[in-house]
Design a protein around this motif. Structure first.
Motif, PDB file in Angstrom:
ATOM      1  N   VAL A 188      13.713  16.630  16.901  1.00 39.65           N
ATOM      2  CA  VAL A 188      14.879  17.297  17.489  1.00 39.65           C
ATOM      3  C   VAL A 188      14.432  18.597  18.151  1.00 39.65           C
ATOM      4  N   ASP A 205      17.045  25.253  31.634  1.00 42.25           N
ATOM      5  CA  ASP A 205      18.066  24.262  31.971  1.00 42.25           C
ATOM      6  C   ASP A 205      17.441  22.943  32.406  1.00 42.25           C
ATOM      7  N   LEU A 208      16.024  21.134  29.286  1.00 42.06           N
ATOM      8  CA  LEU A 208      17.075  20.541  28.447  1.00 42.06           C
ATOM      9  C   LEU A 208      17.657  19.289  29.096  1.00 42.06           C
ATOM     10  N   LYS A 209      17.800  19.313  30.406  1.00 37.39           N
ATOM     11  CA  LYS A 209      18.272  18.127  31.121  1.00 37.39           C
ATOM     12  C   LYS A 209      17.274  16.985  30.975  1.00 37.39           C
ATOM     13  N   ALA A 211      15.119  16.575  28.570  1.00 34.74           N
ATOM     14  CA  ALA A 211      15.129  16.111  27.179  1.00 34.74           C
ATOM     15  C   ALA A 211      16.239  15.093  26.958  1.00 34.74           C
ATOM     16  N   ARG A 212      17.394  15.379  27.477  1.00 38.57           N
ATOM     17  CA  ARG A 212      18.522  14.448  27.307  1.00 38.57           C
ATOM     18  C   ARG A 212      18.271  13.141  28.051  1.00 38.57           C
ATOM     19  N   GLU A 213      17.658  13.227  29.230  1.00 38.24           N
ATOM     20  CA  GLU A 213      17.329  12.013  29.978  1.00 38.24           C
ATOM     21  C   GLU A 213      16.304  11.162  29.232  1.00 38.24           C
ATOM     22  N   SER A 215      16.180  10.962  26.016  1.00 40.25           N
ATOM     23  CA  SER A 215      16.797  10.650  24.713  1.00 40.25           C
ATOM     24  C   SER A 215      16.188  11.463  23.579  1.00 40.25           C
ATOM     25  N   PRO A 217      16.894  14.357  21.118  1.00 42.26           N
ATOM     26  CA  PRO A 217      18.060  15.114  20.633  1.00 42.26           C
ATOM     27  C   PRO A 217      17.867  16.616  20.836  1.00 42.26           C
ATOM     28  N   VAL A 218      18.943  17.291  21.250  1.00 45.16           N
ATOM     29  CA  VAL A 218      18.896  18.725  21.529  1.00 45.16           C
ATOM     30  C   VAL A 218      19.959  19.438  20.706  1.00 45.16           C
ATOM     31  N   GLN A 219      19.577  20.533  20.060  1.00 41.21           N
ATOM     32  CA  GLN A 219      20.528  21.382  19.352  1.00 41.21           C
ATOM     33  C   GLN A 219      20.417  22.804  19.893  1.00 41.21           C
ATOM     34  N   GLU A 220      21.461  23.256  20.588  1.00 38.88           N
ATOM     35  CA  GLU A 220      21.516  24.632  21.074  1.00 38.88           C
ATOM     36  C   GLU A 220      22.241  25.460  20.020  1.00 38.88           C
TER      37      GLU A 220
END
Length: 281
Positions: A188, A205, A208-209, A211-213, A215, A217-220
């Motif tokens: 994560v 930014d 983070l984009k 990372a989501r692409e 898959s 997991p991101v926790q801000e």
């Protein structure tokens, strides 16, 4: 060549007044744009942040974003810049020294190009960091000229034989001296939320984009210095340093002491975004 207001001129001819409020008070804002293969990287993000900084500091932009961008592109062309940065700052203007905003002062824009290669060695091998109290003001989201605390923090790290400093407020990690900071724990990705305590980084930014692409997991959410010490991976993100692994913090090895798998995956995805061919200058 430098850009001063809307004119291009040699550095020696730039007429900065000794009464400029940027000189007196650090009363100004700035942006650093990365240039890859002659092209400004992520310009929209930089201009959105510039507009926010200008609005919140009540400094008028001297021209429209379209005009600013056109001037920066011409500055890149005139300097034949392929790899490097464009630094741009806007101060409130020149006026006799007095704390209140001057009633009549024209904002002063200055910009220049600087060649800079990608930091391939630190990207591949990583850097060492130390932790330090974050004693800056509470509007770190604004990209202003008031950078003395950042400068002192960076120098403190160098004095201690480290490459960077990780700032924290009472144990809660914020960011680094001139970059954002992330850790990985059990797959994560963790990073401080983009509020007033950190600068809203453009590379942050983008990462983070990505990372989501991918898959990931991101926790801000806020995390602590202790969480950093227990992390599997750590890295910083910035316009000039891209995605740089941090392999040691306060003398303690992070993970295996080498760039981690998720860090490398994000580095590779980031590199895919870099323009591959130079335009004709």
């Amino acid at each position: 060549m430098y850009l001063f207001q809307n004119q291009f001129m040699p550095k020696e001819q730039v007429p900065i007044s000794p009464e400029d409020r940027g000189y007196y008070f650090g009363d100004g804002i700035y942006e650093v744009f990365r240039v890859y293969n002659g092209v400004i990287f992520e310009p929209d993000g930089h201009y959105r942040r510039l507009e926010k900084s200008a609005k919140d500091t009540r400094i008028a932009l001297p021209s429209s974003i379209s005009e600013l961008n056109g001037n920066l592109e011409e500055l890149i062309r005139l300097n034949e810049l392929t790899e490097g940065i464009v630094y741009m700052q806007i101060t409130r203007g020149a006026a006799p020294r007095s704390h209140p905003f001057p009633k009549q002062a024209e904002p002063v824009l200055m910009a220049y190009c600087s060649p800079m290669a990608r930091p391939l060695s630190t990207i591949e091998h990583g850097i060492r960091a130390i932790t330090m109290d974050d004693i800056r003001w509470l509007r770190c989201d604004l990209k202003t000229l008031n950078l003395l605390p950042n400068v002192m923090a960076k120098q403190h790290a160098l004095d201690q034989g480290a490459d960077e400093v990780i700032l924290h407020r009472s144990g809660t990690v914020t960011e680094c001296s001139a970059s954002n900071f992330m850790i990985v724990k059990e797959g994560v990705l963790h990073t401080h939320p983009a509020n007033h305590l950190i600068l809203h980084g453009i590379t942050r930014d983008v990462v983070l984009k990505l990372a989501r692409e991918l898959s990931i997991p991101v926790q801000e959410q806020p995390f602590t210095v202790e969480n950093v010490q227990q992390a599997d991976e750590a890295f910083l993100t910035s316009t000039t340093q891209e995605v740089t692994p941090i392999i040691q913090v306060d003398g303690q090895t992070i993970g295996t002491g080498a760039p981690g798998a998720i860090t490398v995956k994000l580095q590779q995805a980031f590199a895919q975004l870099i323009p591959a061919a130079s335009p004709s200058l």
